[in-house]
Design an enzyme around this catalytic site. Structure first.
Site, PDB file in Angstrom:
ATOM      1  N   THR A   1      53.965  -1.229  -1.025  1.00  0.00           N
ATOM      2  CA  THR A   1      52.514  -1.423  -1.466  1.00  0.00           C
ATOM      3  C   THR A   1      52.494  -3.136  -1.549  1.00  0.00           C
ATOM      4  OG1 THR A   1      50.772  -1.488  -3.055  1.00  0.00           O
ATOM      5  CG2 THR A   1      53.106  -0.982  -3.957  1.00  0.00           C
ATOM      6  N   GLY A   2      51.274  -3.638  -1.078  1.00  0.00           N
ATOM      7  CA  GLY A   2      51.135  -5.052  -1.319  1.00  0.00           C
ATOM      8  C   GLY A   2      50.536  -5.776   0.129  1.00  0.00           C
TER       9      GLY A   2
ATOM     10  N   ARG B   1      41.155  -5.099  11.190  1.00  0.00           N
ATOM     11  CA  ARG B   1      42.515  -5.428  10.521  1.00  0.00           C
ATOM     12  C   ARG B   1      43.103  -4.101  10.208  1.00  0.00           C
ATOM     13  NH1 ARG B   1      45.134  -4.385   5.273  1.00  0.00           N
ATOM     14  NH2 ARG B   1      46.513  -6.193   4.813  1.00  0.00           N
TER      15      ARG B   1
ATOM     16  N   GLY C   1      49.936  -6.706   3.052  1.00  0.00           N
ATOM     17  CA  GLY C   1      50.458  -5.995   4.430  1.00  0.00           C
ATOM     18  C   GLY C   1      51.127  -6.862   5.301  1.00  0.00           C
TER      19      GLY C   1
ATOM     20  N   GLY D   1      46.844  -3.220   8.073  1.00  0.00           N
ATOM     21  CA  GLY D   1      47.778  -3.659   7.325  1.00  0.00           C
ATOM     22  C   GLY D   1      49.282  -2.929   7.548  1.00  0.00           C
ATOM     23  N   ASP D   2      50.307  -3.002   6.480  1.00  0.00           N
ATOM     24  CA  ASP D   2      51.701  -2.535   7.013  1.00  0.00           C
ATOM     25  C   ASP D   2      51.973  -0.863   6.509  1.00  0.00           C
ATOM     26  OD1 ASP D   2      51.002  -2.966   4.217  1.00  0.00           O
ATOM     27  OD2 ASP D   2      53.052  -2.311   3.731  1.00  0.00           O
TER      28      ASP D   2
ATOM     29  N   THR E   1      47.287   1.043  -2.855  1.00  0.00           N
ATOM     30  CA  THR E   1      48.070   1.738  -1.869  1.00  0.00           C
ATOM     31  C   THR E   1      48.959   2.660  -2.605  1.00  0.00           C
ATOM     32  OG1 THR E   1      48.157   0.257  -0.238  1.00  0.00           O
ATOM     33  CG2 THR E   1      49.885   1.609   0.005  1.00  0.00           C
TER      34      THR E   1
HETATM   35  N1  GLY Z   1      49.648  -2.745   1.900  1.00  0.00           N
HETATM   36  C1  GLY Z   1      48.536  -2.192   2.372  1.00  0.00           C
HETATM   37  C2  GLY Z   1      47.617  -3.267   3.207  1.00  0.00           C
HETATM   38  O1  GLY Z   1      48.072  -4.355   3.269  1.00  0.00           O
HETATM   39  O2  GLY Z   1      46.841  -2.737   3.764  1.00  0.00           O
END
Ligand code: GLY
Length: 365
Positions: A249-250, A226, A252, A228-229, A198
Site C-alpha cells: 500500500t502506498g 492512471r 504506487g 498504480g501498483d 488500499t
Molecule cells: N497503491 C495504490 C495506488 O498507488 O494506486
C-alpha cells in the site's frame, strides 16, 4: 536458525517422531497479515471513535481469514474472504469507499496470486463489480489471461455473473469531499492521505501454500487512465510458496519502479540457500573431526529478524526513491509481519499459535 539446528539435532538424537514434534511446536501451521492502507495516521488526526471503528473492522476481517485457515482452508480462500470484508467497509479505499478520479468516477484496481502454482489474476480501471477481488480471482481461475482492464474487464465480470452495483455504490461523503477539495486546489494531489487506503491480505495455509491479494480505488484525482501498483503482479502483489506473500500500500508509482513485492520475495528466496550454507559451515566438529550435528536444508528457515530486515531494506530503498507506504508479508515458515515508512498503517496479523493483533500507529507492535 537456532530452532532449525535444534530440530535437526533433536531428530538425530531422538528419531523422526521427535522431529515431527519439533516441527509442530516451532512453526505456526498457518499465518495471515492484513492491511487497510498507510499514511500520516497518528493519534492527533484520528478520533477515539474512528480508532475503535477501524480496529473492529480489521479484527473482523482478520477473524474471517483466520477461521478459514484454522478450519484447514486454503490461503487463497482466506485472503479472498478477508479482502471482501475490507472492500465492503466504507472506511477503506477499496470497493465501497473507493476514492474518486479527476472526472468524479471510480476506477478500481485489484490483483490476487496463488503461491502454490504462481497463478495470478488482476483487473485495472474497472467499475460495476461489487468486489473487485472476486473479479481478479475470476480472471485467475476462469480466463487464460493475467490482467484485464476497463470495459472489457467489466464485461468479463458480468459474464462471470459477479455481483454488480450501480456507479454510485462506491461513493461516500468523505471521498466526495476529498475530490472536491482536490479539484478546488485546497489540497495537493501528492498529499499522502489522498493517495492511500488500499487494502490487502497475505497468508500461509496449513498445507504450506501462500497467497496474496490487494484491492484499491487508486489515488484521489487520478486521470488519464492512471494505474498504480495494486493490480500489477510483482509490484503491489506477489506470492510464491518458495519465499513469501506480499501485498503493498502506498505511492504506487514507486512500488512499480522497484517491483517491491517481487523484490522482497526474490531476496528471501536467494538468501535461503546462502543462509543454509553459512549455518552448515558453522557446525562445530566433534573429536573425530566430523560435524557434530547435521543441518537439514528442508528444516531450515530464515529467522524473524532476517525476514524483517529484508522487508525493511526494500522499504528503505522505496523511501530513498521518494516513495511512501508499506507492505505486509507472510512466509513459508509461518512468519507474518509488516514494514512501512509512514507514521502509521492500518494492519493486523494472526497465527495458529495464538498470536493476534490489530494496530494503527507506528509505535504499536
Ligand atoms: N497503491 C495504490 C495506488 O498507488 O494506486
Amino acid at each position: 536458525m537456532f530452532k532449525a539446528i535444534f530440530a535437526a539435532l533433536t531428530a538425530m538424537t531422538l528419531g523422526s517422531s521427535a522431529l515431527a514434534q519439533a516441527d509442530k511446536t516451532d512453526a505456526p501451521r498457518w499465518s495471515i497479515a492484513i492491511h487497510g492502507g498507510a499514511g500520516t495516521i497518528n493519534r492527533e488526526q484520528i478520533t477515539p471513535e474512528q480508532d475503535r471503528t477501524i480496529r473492529s473492522v480489521l479484527a473482523k476481517a482478520l477473524a474471517a481469514g483466520s477461521q478459514i485457515l484454522e478450519d484447514g482452508g486454503t490461503a487463497i480462500d482466506a485472503i479472498t474472504a478477508t479482502i471482501m470484508i475490507l472492500e465492503d467497509d466504507p472506511n477503506f479505499n477499496a470497493g465501497k469507499g473507493a476514492v474518486f478520479t479527476w472526472d468524479r468516477t471510480n476506477q478500481l484496481d485489484s490483483s490476487i496470486m496463488d503461491g502454490s502454482d504462481l497463478s495470478a489474476g488482476a483487473v485495472a480501471g474497472i467499475n460495476g463489480t461489487k468486489n473487485p477481488i472476486l473479479l481478479a480471482r475470476a480472471v485467475k481461475d476462469h480466463s487464460p489471461h493475467v490482467m484485464l482492464s476497463g470495459e472489457g474487464a467489466n464485461q468479463f465480470s458480468r459474464e462471470q455473473q459477479l455481483d454488480q452495483v450501480s456507479s454510485d455504490y462506491y461513493a461516500t461523503p468523505y471521498r466526495l469531499q476529498q475530490i472536491e477539495d482536490l479539484l478546488a486546489e485546497k489540497v495537493s494531489a501528492a498529499d499522502v492521505d489522498y493517495k492511500f487506503g488500499t487494502v490487502g491480505a497475505v497468508a500461509r495455509d496449513s498445507q504450506g501454500h501462500m497467497a496474496a491479494g490487494t484491492s484499491t480505488g487508486g489515488m484521489t484525482g487520478k486521470r488519464w487512465g492512471r494505474i498504480g501498483d495494486s493490480p500489477i503482479i510483482g509490484a503491489g502483489t506477489y506470492a510464491d510458496d518458495r519465499s513469501c506473500a506480499i501485498s503493498a500500500t502506498g505511492s504506487g508509482e514507486y512500488f512499480i519502479r522497484l517491483g517491491v513485492a517481487h523484490e522482497i520475495c526474490t531476496r528471501i528466496r536467494m538468501r535461503l540457500p546462502e543462509a543454509i550454507r553459512e549455518a552448515q559451515r558453522a557446525v562445530p566438529k566433534n573429536a573425530d573431526g566430523n560435524d557434530s550435528y547435521v543441518i537439514h536444508a528442508s528444516e531450515f528457515r530464515l529467522s524473524d529478524a532476517e525476514v524483517q530486515q529484508i522487508a525493511d531494506d526494500v522499504i528503505a530503498e522505496l523511501g530513498a526513491l521518494g516513495g511512501d507506504g508499506g507492505i505486509i508479508y507472510a512466509t513459508p515458515w509461518g512468519q507474518a509481519g509488516y514494514s512501512f515508512n509512514t507514521p502509521g498503517m492500518y494492519r493486523g496479523r494472526a497465527t495458529s499459535e495464538g498470536q493476534q493483533s490489530v494496530s494503527i500507529y507506528g509505535d504499536e507492535e
